[in-house]
Design a protein around this motif. Structure first.
Motif, PDB file in Angstrom:
ATOM      1  N   ALA A 373      32.613  37.402  36.684  1.00 49.02           N
ATOM      2  CA  ALA A 373      31.764  37.156  37.706  1.00 49.02           C
ATOM      3  C   ALA A 373      30.935  35.916  37.543  1.00 49.02           C
ATOM      4  CB  ALA A 373      30.772  38.258  37.383  1.00 49.02           C
ATOM      5  N   THR A 374      31.107  35.110  36.262  1.00 41.45           N
ATOM      6  CA  THR A 374      30.596  33.892  36.316  1.00 41.45           C
ATOM      7  C   THR A 374      31.434  32.812  37.221  1.00 41.45           C
ATOM      8  OG1 THR A 374      29.986  34.326  33.943  1.00 41.45           O
ATOM      9  CG2 THR A 374      30.310  31.872  34.586  1.00 41.45           C
ATOM     10  N   TYR A 375      32.393  33.048  37.225  1.00 41.28           N
ATOM     11  CA  TYR A 375      33.625  31.979  37.994  1.00 41.28           C
ATOM     12  C   TYR A 375      33.929  32.474  39.350  1.00 41.28           C
ATOM     13  CZ  TYR A 375      33.464  29.525  33.564  1.00 41.28           C
ATOM     14  OH  TYR A 375      32.863  28.810  32.352  1.00 41.28           O
ATOM     15  N   GLN A 376      34.022  33.695  39.526  1.00 42.21           N
ATOM     16  CA  GLN A 376      34.588  34.404  40.917  1.00 42.21           C
ATOM     17  C   GLN A 376      33.095  35.296  41.205  1.00 42.21           C
ATOM     18  OE1 GLN A 376      37.125  35.292  37.848  1.00 42.21           O
ATOM     19  NE2 GLN A 376      37.496  33.501  38.262  1.00 42.21           N
ATOM     20  N   VAL A 377      32.195  34.514  41.930  1.00 43.46           N
ATOM     21  CA  VAL A 377      31.086  34.900  42.384  1.00 43.46           C
ATOM     22  C   VAL A 377      31.242  35.955  43.681  1.00 43.46           C
ATOM     23  CG1 VAL A 377      28.799  34.732  43.126  1.00 43.46           C
ATOM     24  CG2 VAL A 377      29.874  33.105  41.394  1.00 43.46           C
ATOM     25  N   ALA A 378      30.674  37.270  43.586  1.00 42.12           N
ATOM     26  CA  ALA A 378      30.899  38.003  44.712  1.00 42.12           C
ATOM     27  C   ALA A 378      30.477  37.329  46.170  1.00 42.12           C
ATOM     28  CB  ALA A 378      30.039  39.308  44.588  1.00 42.12           C
ATOM     29  N   PHE A 379      31.158  37.803  46.988  1.00 38.19           N
ATOM     30  CA  PHE A 379      31.127  37.193  48.252  1.00 38.19           C
ATOM     31  C   PHE A 379      31.461  35.839  48.564  1.00 38.19           C
ATOM     32  CE2 PHE A 379      28.081  40.842  47.979  1.00 38.19           C
ATOM     33  CZ  PHE A 379      29.017  41.849  48.514  1.00 38.19           C
ATOM     34  N   ASN A 380      31.734  35.194  47.666  1.00 38.95           N
ATOM     35  CA  ASN A 380      32.235  33.617  48.006  1.00 38.95           C
ATOM     36  C   ASN A 380      33.664  33.653  48.082  1.00 38.95           C
ATOM     37  OD1 ASN A 380      29.638  32.692  47.363  1.00 38.95           O
ATOM     38  ND2 ASN A 380      30.333  31.584  45.173  1.00 38.95           N
ATOM     39  N   GLN A 381      33.991  32.687  49.245  1.00 34.29           N
ATOM     40  CA  GLN A 381      35.337  32.821  49.492  1.00 34.29           C
ATOM     41  C   GLN A 381      36.121  31.705  48.891  1.00 34.29           C
ATOM     42  OE1 GLN A 381      36.598  34.768  51.684  1.00 34.29           O
ATOM     43  NE2 GLN A 381      34.572  35.542  52.599  1.00 34.29           N
ATOM     44  N   ILE A 382      37.444  31.980  48.125  1.00 30.58           N
ATOM     45  CA  ILE A 382      38.357  31.138  47.245  1.00 30.58           C
ATOM     46  C   ILE A 382      39.658  31.450  47.593  1.00 30.58           C
ATOM     47  CG2 ILE A 382      36.538  30.808  45.382  1.00 30.58           C
ATOM     48  CD1 ILE A 382      37.903  33.145  43.942  1.00 30.58           C
ATOM     49  N   ASP A 383      40.257  30.374  47.348  1.00 31.12           N
ATOM     50  CA  ASP A 383      42.020  30.364  47.308  1.00 31.12           C
ATOM     51  C   ASP A 383      42.704  30.463  46.178  1.00 31.12           C
ATOM     52  OD1 ASP A 383      42.108  30.431  50.320  1.00 31.12           O
ATOM     53  OD2 ASP A 383      41.431  28.370  50.260  1.00 31.12           O
ATOM     54  N   TRP A 384      43.667  31.116  46.059  1.00 32.73           N
ATOM     55  CA  TRP A 384      44.295  31.188  44.818  1.00 32.73           C
ATOM     56  C   TRP A 384      45.863  30.486  44.960  1.00 32.73           C
ATOM     57  CZ3 TRP A 384      42.743  33.311  40.095  1.00 32.73           C
ATOM     58  CH2 TRP A 384      41.533  33.898  40.326  1.00 32.73           C
ATOM     59  N   PHE A 385      46.079  29.605  43.893  1.00 32.29           N
ATOM     60  CA  PHE A 385      47.088  28.852  43.971  1.00 32.29           C
ATOM     61  C   PHE A 385      48.115  28.907  42.851  1.00 32.29           C
ATOM     62  CE2 PHE A 385      43.817  26.623  46.310  1.00 32.29           C
ATOM     63  CZ  PHE A 385      44.318  26.055  47.487  1.00 32.29           C
ATOM     64  N   VAL A 386      49.341  28.895  43.101  1.00 35.24           N
ATOM     65  CA  VAL A 386      50.572  28.671  41.868  1.00 35.24           C
ATOM     66  C   VAL A 386      50.563  27.284  41.666  1.00 35.24           C
ATOM     67  CG1 VAL A 386      52.757  29.122  41.148  1.00 35.24           C
ATOM     68  CG2 VAL A 386      51.277  30.910  42.292  1.00 35.24           C
ATOM     69  N   PHE A 387      50.659  26.411  40.622  1.00 37.30           N
ATOM     70  CA  PHE A 387      50.739  25.287  40.350  1.00 37.30           C
ATOM     71  C   PHE A 387      51.304  25.140  38.784  1.00 37.30           C
ATOM     72  CE2 PHE A 387      46.746  26.780  38.708  1.00 37.30           C
ATOM     73  CZ  PHE A 387      46.378  25.782  37.777  1.00 37.30           C
ATOM     74  N   MET A 388      51.464  23.735  38.494  1.00 32.53           N
ATOM     75  CA  MET A 388      52.096  23.371  37.398  1.00 32.53           C
ATOM     76  C   MET A 388      50.969  22.727  36.505  1.00 32.53           C
ATOM     77  SD  MET A 388      55.250  24.334  37.023  1.00 32.53           S
ATOM     78  CE  MET A 388      55.501  23.198  35.376  1.00 32.53           C
ATOM     79  N   ASP A 389      50.745  22.996  35.355  1.00 31.81           N
ATOM     80  CA  ASP A 389      49.896  22.587  34.399  1.00 31.81           C
ATOM     81  C   ASP A 389      50.686  21.807  33.346  1.00 31.81           C
ATOM     82  OD1 ASP A 389      47.867  21.681  32.646  1.00 31.81           O
ATOM     83  OD2 ASP A 389      47.261  23.626  32.192  1.00 31.81           O
TER      84      ASP A 389
END
Length: 461
Positions: A373-389
């Motif tokens: 809940a700290t980083y994925q706050v309720a009702f905030n719109q976010i996009d998830w990505f697949v990426f290389m680290d």
């Protein structure tokens, strides 16, 4: 009624002993309504007209007895109207006297009864119900075998057979009281009755009217009986023997490695020199071009050969976001989930841009990230990505939609630096700008990736 004046336009010619009169100089005897029975006159000679051939020629009833007439004057005197009417009335009386009118006059009319001819000069009536509700037979059966159950009926008994064995319907009558003494069939339908599918066209097969064949992916129906006459090649839709019934579709047909001896159709897909090509028209012996050319008159590049696992062209990510480990499409609600998964759905490969090209990466059994809940706050719109680290393939999310040089909202992404603005790259949505992605719940679980270096999988929280 006024007497019509003699017709004498232009001039006329007729040979001695001839019967053909030729007119010129503006004469038009058809427009003048010259008919048989009118009189052709030259000086004191008269000749009865037998027939009118066209606007400048007529035939005399008897050979011309005068001297030859060459482009000379003439007259045509019209037969009196009384004579014409008398002749027309006589023709009418002769027509009515053939028995048909007398037969009709002899009928007694009744409600919903329709007169029909039963022979020359003979008529009867038939009920309208019999005409509108079908054939009046004693019994209706499906097959000839079922007709056998009525072999013992009396003469005149009728049976309608729905299918005599070749798709046709027919009526049979008992000719006599003898068992099984049936009449020849009176067919009610043609030899097919409906389309007859005959499979792939063969030049050796004798096709009948209405037969349907498959040729080069298209369906054709025979318009006549024919053998050895193939349907035409598209875009022609008919020839003397065939009509197009259904054209070939535009789905891809995989044909393997290109072969110059193979006849390819539009939308056939081949491989050549490690790349995939799609035919844009029918072709035989015309190879795909050599790269870097991506098309010629016959082929378009579908997917180019890459290097070291790299693939160019439009590729589809094969995974899917899920709240259940290993399950691409959960069948029940998931409450208070603590982990988000990217699991195989149609495969285990994901295209990721490496800065110059799309490279297929393997997600194995799937990727996951812990939720907080700290980083994925309720009702905030976010996009998830697949990426290389570095050398590690990860799943992570970008900044809130509100972030960016031009701020966004819950309903639209921000744009510019620091935003989650998207860009379509080789058919895949990627991050347009350099962004920081989070892949865990620890403060340091972030990585900044260059523009177009991650592929998006949407998830709203």
């Amino acid at each position: 009624m006024a007497i019509k004046p003699d017709y004498q336009a232009g001039n006329a010619s007729v040979a001695v002993g001839g019967t053909t009169v030729t007119f010129a100089g503006g004469a038009n005897i058809t427009a003048a309504t010259i008919t048989a029975g009118d009189t052709f006159k030259v000086q004191n000679l008269d000749a009865v007209i037998a027939s009118v051939t066209d606007s400048t020629h007529l035939e005399l009833a008897e050979p011309w007895s005068g001297t030859a007439l060459v482009a000379g004057p003439y007259r045509i005197r019209f037969q009196p109207d009384g004579s014409r009417y008398s002749a027309a009335v006589k023709d009418l009386v002769d027509t009515l006297g053939n028995g048909n009118v007398l037969a009709l006059a002899g009928l007694t009319g009744a409600l919903d009864e329709i007169p029909i001819f039963t022979g020359a000069g003979s008529m009867a009536t038939i009920s309208k119900i019999n005409l509108t509700q079908g054939i009046d037979v004693d019994v209706k059966v499906e097959t000839l075998a079922e007709r056998a159950g009525y072999d013992g009926q009396a003469a005149g008994y009728s049976v309608l057979v729905a299918n005599v064995g070749d798709g046709r319907s027919a009526v049979y009558f008992k000719v006599s009281n003898t068992s099984g003494d049936w009449s020849d069939p009176a067919y009610l339908t043609g030899p097919n009755g409906s389309f007859q599918s005959k499979g792939i066209y063969s030049g050796a097969t004798a096709y009948q009217l209405g037969d349907v064949v498959l040729q080069n992916g298209s369906s054709w129906i025979a318009r006549v009986n024919t053998t050895g006459n193939a349907p035409p090649a598209l875009p022609t839709t008919s020839n003397t023997q065939w009509f197009l019934l259904s054209a070939a579709g535009n789905t891809f047909t995989i044909k393997g490695a290109y072969n110059p001896a193979t006849a390819y159709l539009k939308d056939d897909v081949v491989t050549d020199a490690g790349s995939s090509w799609i035919a844009i028209q029918s072709t035989t012996g015309n190879a795909p071009p050599v790269q870097p050319s991506q098309s010629n008159a016959y082929w378009n590049l579908l997917s180019a050969k890459g290097t070291d696992g790299a693939v160019q062209g439009v590729l589809t990510p094969q995974g899917r976001l899920s709240l259940v480990s290993g399950v691409a499409v959960p069948t029940s609600d998931v409450v208070a989930a603590t982990t988000l998964y990217y699991v195989p759905c149609i495969g285990t490969r994901v295209p990721v841009w490496d800065g110059t090209q799309m490279v297929l990466r393997d997600i194995g059994s799937g990727l996951s990230v812990a939720l907080s809940a700290t980083y994925q706050v309720a009702f905030n719109q976010i996009d998830w990505f697949v990426f290389m680290d570095g050398a590690t393939l990860r799943l992570g999310h970008g900044p809130n939609w509100s972030a960016g040089a031009v701020a966004g909202s819950q309903f639209a992404r921000g744009t510019g630096a620091g935003s989650t603005e998207l860009e379509l790259k080789n058919g895949i949505y990627t991050n347009k700008n350099s962004i920081t992605l989070r892949f865990g719940t620890v403060a340091g679980n972030t990585v900044t990736v260059p523009a177009r270096s991650s592929h998006i999988s949407w998830f709203d929280r």
